[in-house]
Design a protein around this motif. Structure first.
Motif, PDB file in Angstrom:
ATOM      1  N   GLY A  33       0.860  -1.224   0.062  1.00  0.00           N
ATOM      2  CA  GLY A  33       0.493   0.000   0.287  1.00  0.00           C
ATOM      3  C   GLY A  33       0.802   1.107   0.003  1.00  0.00           C
ATOM      4  O   GLY A  33       1.279   1.395   0.083  1.00  0.00           O
ATOM      5  N   ASP A  34      -0.025   2.045  -0.043  1.00  0.00           N
ATOM      6  CA  ASP A  34       0.997   3.924  -0.257  1.00  0.00           C
ATOM      7  C   ASP A  34       1.504   4.257   0.606  1.00  0.00           C
ATOM      8  O   ASP A  34       2.569   4.373   1.129  1.00  0.00           O
ATOM      9  CB  ASP A  34       0.040   4.920  -0.634  1.00  0.00           C
ATOM     10  N   ALA A  35       1.038   3.786   1.660  1.00  0.00           N
ATOM     11  CA  ALA A  35       2.271   4.028   2.827  1.00  0.00           C
ATOM     12  C   ALA A  35       3.573   2.942   3.762  1.00  0.00           C
ATOM     13  O   ALA A  35       3.702   3.245   4.769  1.00  0.00           O
ATOM     14  CB  ALA A  35       0.683   3.475   4.226  1.00  0.00           C
ATOM     15  N   ALA A  58      -7.984  14.672   2.518  1.00  0.00           N
ATOM     16  CA  ALA A  58      -6.984  13.651   2.372  1.00  0.00           C
ATOM     17  C   ALA A  58      -7.250  11.830   2.966  1.00  0.00           C
ATOM     18  O   ALA A  58      -7.505  12.389   4.084  1.00  0.00           O
ATOM     19  CB  ALA A  58      -5.846  13.694   2.063  1.00  0.00           C
ATOM     20  N   GLN A  59      -7.688  10.850   2.585  1.00  0.00           N
ATOM     21  CA  GLN A  59      -7.879  10.028   3.709  1.00  0.00           C
ATOM     22  C   GLN A  59      -6.924   8.836   2.781  1.00  0.00           C
ATOM     23  O   GLN A  59      -6.750   8.110   1.346  1.00  0.00           O
ATOM     24  CB  GLN A  59      -9.595   8.950   3.624  1.00  0.00           C
ATOM     25  N   MET A  60      -6.953   7.756   3.387  1.00  0.00           N
ATOM     26  CA  MET A  60      -6.517   6.141   3.411  1.00  0.00           C
ATOM     27  C   MET A  60      -7.725   4.949   2.944  1.00  0.00           C
ATOM     28  O   MET A  60      -8.513   5.151   3.888  1.00  0.00           O
ATOM     29  CB  MET A  60      -5.211   5.465   4.157  1.00  0.00           C
ATOM     30  N   LYS A  61      -7.754   4.013   2.228  1.00  0.00           N
ATOM     31  CA  LYS A  61      -8.803   3.579   1.757  1.00  0.00           C
ATOM     32  C   LYS A  61      -8.018   2.346   1.264  1.00  0.00           C
ATOM     33  O   LYS A  61      -7.445   2.154   0.549  1.00  0.00           O
ATOM     34  CB  LYS A  61      -9.611   3.788   0.372  1.00  0.00           C
ATOM     35  N   ASN A  62      -7.653   0.743   2.146  1.00  0.00           N
ATOM     36  CA  ASN A  62      -7.233   0.309   2.094  1.00  0.00           C
ATOM     37  C   ASN A  62      -5.496  -0.395   1.388  1.00  0.00           C
ATOM     38  O   ASN A  62      -5.091  -0.603   0.519  1.00  0.00           O
ATOM     39  CB  ASN A  62      -8.229  -1.198   0.579  1.00  0.00           C
ATOM     40  N   GLY A  63      -5.273   1.377   2.290  1.00  0.00           N
ATOM     41  CA  GLY A  63      -3.690   1.309   1.825  1.00  0.00           C
ATOM     42  C   GLY A  63      -3.369   2.186   0.848  1.00  0.00           C
ATOM     43  O   GLY A  63      -1.845   2.505   0.199  1.00  0.00           O
ATOM     44  N   ILE A  64      -4.549   2.650  -0.298  1.00  0.00           N
ATOM     45  CA  ILE A  64      -4.092   3.698  -0.742  1.00  0.00           C
ATOM     46  C   ILE A  64      -4.592   5.269  -0.909  1.00  0.00           C
ATOM     47  O   ILE A  64      -5.489   5.459   0.100  1.00  0.00           O
ATOM     48  CB  ILE A  64      -5.186   2.973  -1.878  1.00  0.00           C
TER      49      ILE A  64
END
Length: 177
Positions: free
Chosen positions: A43-45, A59-65
């Motif tokens: 994922g992006d993190a 901005a949010q994170m959803k399923n690591g994206i």
């Protein structure tokens, strides 16, 4: 002419040379070869180019994206003003988690998407801040930059996507030679 071994060899040689001229140089037009590929996906993190959502209003994170959307918890007020520039400070952070290598990072927007600017947070008050849709920033291994999101509406500005669709942007990192 009598058919002798010598005449036959000369005839076959001439035939082979003619076939070579007609058939081309012997180069090929395509090759297909199967190879093994094993690449880990994260994922992006936790990827080589780490993207962290740091302003939950936009901005949010959803399923690591990471994705950008006004927080739905704002309800009816989840929109920006028309004919205005709305600035979301520290919308997200980019970190180079790659090996000992500097990368150049920029944001690519579609040609028909106007009115979005991704500004380096530490330059937001400068006369000409770095806009990652126009310029890039170099990040050494382990280095980070916070990025503001500016949305400009009005004539030739940002326009909402069609229902149930989203605009797509690309955050590109390339090794600096």
């Amino acid at each position: 002419m009598q058919l002798t071994r010598r005449n036959m060899i000369i005839g076959l040689g001439t035939l082979a040379a003619g076939a070579g001229v007609i058939g081309g140089s012997g180069a090929f037009d395509s090759v297909e070869a199967d190879r093994s590929v094993e690449i880990s996906v994260a994922g992006d993190a936790s990827a080589l180019l780490k993207l962290d959502a740091t302003n939950s209003t936009v901005a949010q994170m959803k399923n690591g994206i990471i994705y950008f959307q006004l927080n739905e918890e704002l309800g009816e007020s989840a929109s920006v003003n028309d004919n205005a520039t709305t600035k979301f400070k520290n919308a997200f952070k980019i970190t180079n988690n790659g090996p000992d290598q500097t990368v150049s990072v920029r944001v690519i927007t579609p040609e028909n998407l106007n009115g979005l600017r991704f500004i380096l947070s530490d330059e937001r008050d400068a006369a000409n801040p770095t806009d990652l849709t126009v310029d890039s920033v170099n990040l050494a291994q382990g280095e980070s930059e916070s990025v503001d999101l500016w949305i400009m509406t009005g004539t030739d500005g940002y326009e909402e996507p069609a229902a149930d669709e989203a605009h797509q942007i690309t955050i590109r990192a390339a090794a600096v030679e």
